[in-house]
Write a protein that holds these residues in place. Sequence first.
Motif, PDB file in Angstrom:
ATOM      1  N   THR A 168     -11.402  11.382  -5.753  1.00  0.00           N
ATOM      2  CA  THR A 168     -12.572  12.260  -5.848  1.00  0.00           C
ATOM      3  C   THR A 168     -12.212  13.601  -6.476  1.00  0.00           C
ATOM      4  O   THR A 168     -13.082  14.293  -7.006  1.00  0.00           O
ATOM      5  CB  THR A 168     -13.186  12.512  -4.457  1.00  0.00           C
ATOM      6  OG1 THR A 168     -12.203  13.097  -3.598  1.00  0.00           O
ATOM      7  CG2 THR A 168     -13.675  11.202  -3.852  1.00  0.00           C
ATOM      8  N   ASN A 210       0.850  -1.183   0.000  1.00  0.00           N
ATOM      9  CA  ASN A 210       0.000   0.000   0.000  1.00  0.00           C
ATOM     10  C   ASN A 210       0.886   1.233   0.000  1.00  0.00           C
ATOM     11  O   ASN A 210       1.793   1.359   0.824  1.00  0.00           O
ATOM     12  CB  ASN A 210      -0.933   0.014   1.210  1.00  0.00           C
ATOM     13  CG  ASN A 210      -2.029   1.054   1.058  1.00  0.00           C
ATOM     14  OD1 ASN A 210      -1.814   2.250   1.225  1.00  0.00           O
ATOM     15  ND2 ASN A 210      -3.225   0.590   0.725  1.00  0.00           N
ATOM     16  N   GLU A 218     -15.350  -2.060  -7.802  1.00  0.00           N
ATOM     17  CA  GLU A 218     -15.250  -2.897  -6.612  1.00  0.00           C
ATOM     18  C   GLU A 218     -13.881  -3.552  -6.473  1.00  0.00           C
ATOM     19  O   GLU A 218     -13.717  -4.470  -5.672  1.00  0.00           O
ATOM     20  CB  GLU A 218     -16.343  -3.962  -6.622  1.00  0.00           C
ATOM     21  CG  GLU A 218     -17.751  -3.374  -6.478  1.00  0.00           C
ATOM     22  CD  GLU A 218     -18.842  -4.433  -6.453  1.00  0.00           C
ATOM     23  OE1 GLU A 218     -19.822  -4.237  -5.728  1.00  0.00           O
ATOM     24  OE2 GLU A 218     -18.696  -5.466  -7.154  1.00  0.00           O
ATOM     25  N   GLY A 219     -12.908  -3.071  -7.215  1.00  0.00           N
ATOM     26  CA  GLY A 219     -11.558  -3.588  -7.087  1.00  0.00           C
ATOM     27  C   GLY A 219     -11.271  -4.860  -7.849  1.00  0.00           C
ATOM     28  O   GLY A 219     -10.231  -5.487  -7.634  1.00  0.00           O
ATOM     29  N   SER A 232      -5.146   0.751  -6.911  1.00  0.00           N
ATOM     30  CA  SER A 232      -6.524   1.087  -6.558  1.00  0.00           C
ATOM     31  C   SER A 232      -6.602   2.496  -6.002  1.00  0.00           C
ATOM     32  O   SER A 232      -5.597   3.107  -5.623  1.00  0.00           O
ATOM     33  CB  SER A 232      -7.071   0.092  -5.528  1.00  0.00           C
ATOM     34  OG  SER A 232      -6.534   0.366  -4.243  1.00  0.00           O
ATOM     35  N   ASP A 233      -7.837   3.024  -5.934  1.00  0.00           N
ATOM     36  CA  ASP A 233      -8.043   4.336  -5.321  1.00  0.00           C
ATOM     37  C   ASP A 233      -7.586   4.347  -3.866  1.00  0.00           C
ATOM     38  O   ASP A 233      -7.251   5.395  -3.316  1.00  0.00           O
ATOM     39  CB  ASP A 233      -9.528   4.725  -5.384  1.00  0.00           C
ATOM     40  CG  ASP A 233      -9.984   5.063  -6.790  1.00  0.00           C
ATOM     41  OD1 ASP A 233      -9.164   4.961  -7.725  1.00  0.00           O
ATOM     42  OD2 ASP A 233     -11.160   5.432  -6.964  1.00  0.00           O
ATOM     43  N   GLY A 234      -7.599   3.182  -3.224  1.00  0.00           N
ATOM     44  CA  GLY A 234      -7.174   3.077  -1.837  1.00  0.00           C
ATOM     45  C   GLY A 234      -5.674   2.974  -1.669  1.00  0.00           C
ATOM     46  O   GLY A 234      -5.187   2.820  -0.545  1.00  0.00           O
ATOM     47  N   ASP A 244      -2.857   7.107   0.410  1.00  0.00           N
ATOM     48  CA  ASP A 244      -4.134   7.526  -0.164  1.00  0.00           C
ATOM     49  C   ASP A 244      -3.973   8.187  -1.535  1.00  0.00           C
ATOM     50  O   ASP A 244      -3.037   8.961  -1.765  1.00  0.00           O
ATOM     51  CB  ASP A 244      -4.841   8.510   0.774  1.00  0.00           C
ATOM     52  CG  ASP A 244      -5.334   7.828   2.037  1.00  0.00           C
ATOM     53  OD1 ASP A 244      -5.533   6.601   2.001  1.00  0.00           O
ATOM     54  OD2 ASP A 244      -5.522   8.520   3.051  1.00  0.00           O
ATOM     55  N   ASP A 297      -8.536  -5.330  -4.372  1.00  0.00           N
ATOM     56  CA  ASP A 297      -8.842  -4.412  -3.280  1.00  0.00           C
ATOM     57  C   ASP A 297     -10.356  -4.221  -3.227  1.00  0.00           C
ATOM     58  O   ASP A 297     -11.069  -4.573  -4.166  1.00  0.00           O
ATOM     59  CB  ASP A 297      -8.141  -3.067  -3.509  1.00  0.00           C
ATOM     60  CG  ASP A 297      -8.076  -2.206  -2.246  1.00  0.00           C
ATOM     61  OD1 ASP A 297      -8.394  -2.724  -1.157  1.00  0.00           O
ATOM     62  OD2 ASP A 297      -7.748  -1.017  -2.350  1.00  0.00           O
ATOM     63  N   ASP A 357     -11.524  -1.126  -2.877  1.00  0.00           N
ATOM     64  CA  ASP A 357     -11.696   0.183  -3.493  1.00  0.00           C
ATOM     65  C   ASP A 357     -11.610   0.062  -5.008  1.00  0.00           C
ATOM     66  O   ASP A 357     -11.044  -0.895  -5.549  1.00  0.00           O
ATOM     67  CB  ASP A 357     -10.624   1.150  -2.988  1.00  0.00           C
ATOM     68  CG  ASP A 357     -10.874   1.574  -1.553  1.00  0.00           C
ATOM     69  OD1 ASP A 357     -12.009   1.987  -1.247  1.00  0.00           O
ATOM     70  OD2 ASP A 357      -9.938   1.487  -0.728  1.00  0.00           O
ATOM     71  N   PRO A 358     -12.146   1.058  -5.721  1.00  0.00           N
ATOM     72  CA  PRO A 358     -12.147   0.992  -7.193  1.00  0.00           C
ATOM     73  C   PRO A 358     -10.747   0.946  -7.796  1.00  0.00           C
ATOM     74  O   PRO A 358      -9.784   1.459  -7.229  1.00  0.00           O
ATOM     75  CB  PRO A 358     -12.857   2.296  -7.595  1.00  0.00           C
ATOM     76  CG  PRO A 358     -13.674   2.684  -6.414  1.00  0.00           C
ATOM     77  CD  PRO A 358     -12.886   2.237  -5.218  1.00  0.00           C
ATOM     78  N   GLU A 365      -3.664   0.576  -2.977  1.00  0.00           N
ATOM     79  CA  GLU A 365      -3.139  -0.791  -3.028  1.00  0.00           C
ATOM     80  C   GLU A 365      -2.484  -1.013  -4.392  1.00  0.00           C
ATOM     81  O   GLU A 365      -3.145  -0.980  -5.428  1.00  0.00           O
ATOM     82  CB  GLU A 365      -4.245  -1.808  -2.804  1.00  0.00           C
ATOM     83  CG  GLU A 365      -3.775  -3.230  -2.549  1.00  0.00           C
ATOM     84  CD  GLU A 365      -3.036  -3.389  -1.233  1.00  0.00           C
ATOM     85  OE1 GLU A 365      -2.274  -4.380  -1.110  1.00  0.00           O
ATOM     86  OE2 GLU A 365      -3.186  -2.542  -0.326  1.00  0.00           O
TER      87      GLU A 365
END
Length: 387
Positions: free
Chosen positions: A60, A53, A335-336, A374-376, A56, A355, A357-358, A378
């Motif tokens: 958005t 990871n 949904e990852g 991912s957006d998170g 962030d 993940d 997150d998207p 990952e």
Amino acid sequence: MSFLSRAAGRAAAVALAVVLAACASNEEKEDTDPVELVDITTSVDLKEVWSRNIGDIDATRYAMLQPAVSAGKLVVANSEGEVIALERNTGRRLWETDLEIEISGGVGVGLGMVVVIDYRGRAVALNLEDGAELWTYQVSGEVVSVPAIGAGVVVLQTVDGKLLGLDATSGGELWTHNTVLPVLTLRGTASPVIVGGTVIAGLDNGKLIALDARDGIPRWEQRVAIPQGSAELDRVVDIDGAPVVRGDLVFAASYQGRVVALSREDGRGLWARDASTHQSVAVGAGNVYLSDAGGSVYAYNVGNGQIVWNNNELLRRELSAPAYFSDVLVVGDLEGYLHVLDPANGHFIGRKRIDGDPVRIPMLVDGDLLFALSDGGELVALRLERH
């Protein structure tokens, strides 16, 4: 996901969307839900080689911080200002620089340097070897795209319609090209590319332009999409995906417009088909692939643009740009999940969730590895294995 932006009246557009959503019936609301995934028979696996990871990602605000690779280093950035170089094969951290800025554009890599930009328009160049700062430049507008680096220049594209060429050694401005923007545009901006001394960029007015990388003088300009309708929303025709260059051809697509193949030399149109996307296309196995705004995936013949197949089993799942990787096609969703499609017919042949997150940031293909972020935050390195 793309977001609407406007110099004046953005709040009105948001309010209109809220009113339309409030007036929708229950049946209409159901129609806006992402389709549910069904079981598939798999013939390939996306095997995780390594993952970590990185922090962030402010998706958005459309921080599409795509990883980049050069000289065996995978370089990534997060929205909190950290730029990290990893060993491509293992994910081992080589260096990390905390710029203490909110990174919005990047990651650009080339000529031994890394370039990222923050929301206030500050571009920062770092040494690829150790992450040391080389120079900074203050841009007059916001940048949410990847800088292009090559031919001795760094090219930035702003959300207010400017292309800027900076000297790669000093960061000094060499040239500027201005574009008059439409009244209403999508939030994102296409990332320019540099090929053979030419900068090729997609614009928010639906045009593709080629400039001399040394002085910014236009070489050619070609319209990809023509605005249609009387309402401003209907006339949005942004090109938000980076142009894709393969040999003598350039491929690009616009929102509410077309997907096209053009001559790299003079911009002459070879073929065009109606399409709507805010993503880049992918090219491979004789096809051009596109994830459209509704969630369908299309394959077009690279020579004549005829539709080879389309897959509409991922509707409203907010798909990423497609990636052609190890002779398969991969798209990410909200949904990852990564969905693997057969490029010959569009059938599902594999699936992997990386993940919750998207996965909307464009994936990176480098040889036998696919890098998905991912957006998170990952970050996963994957290799294809066939059963």
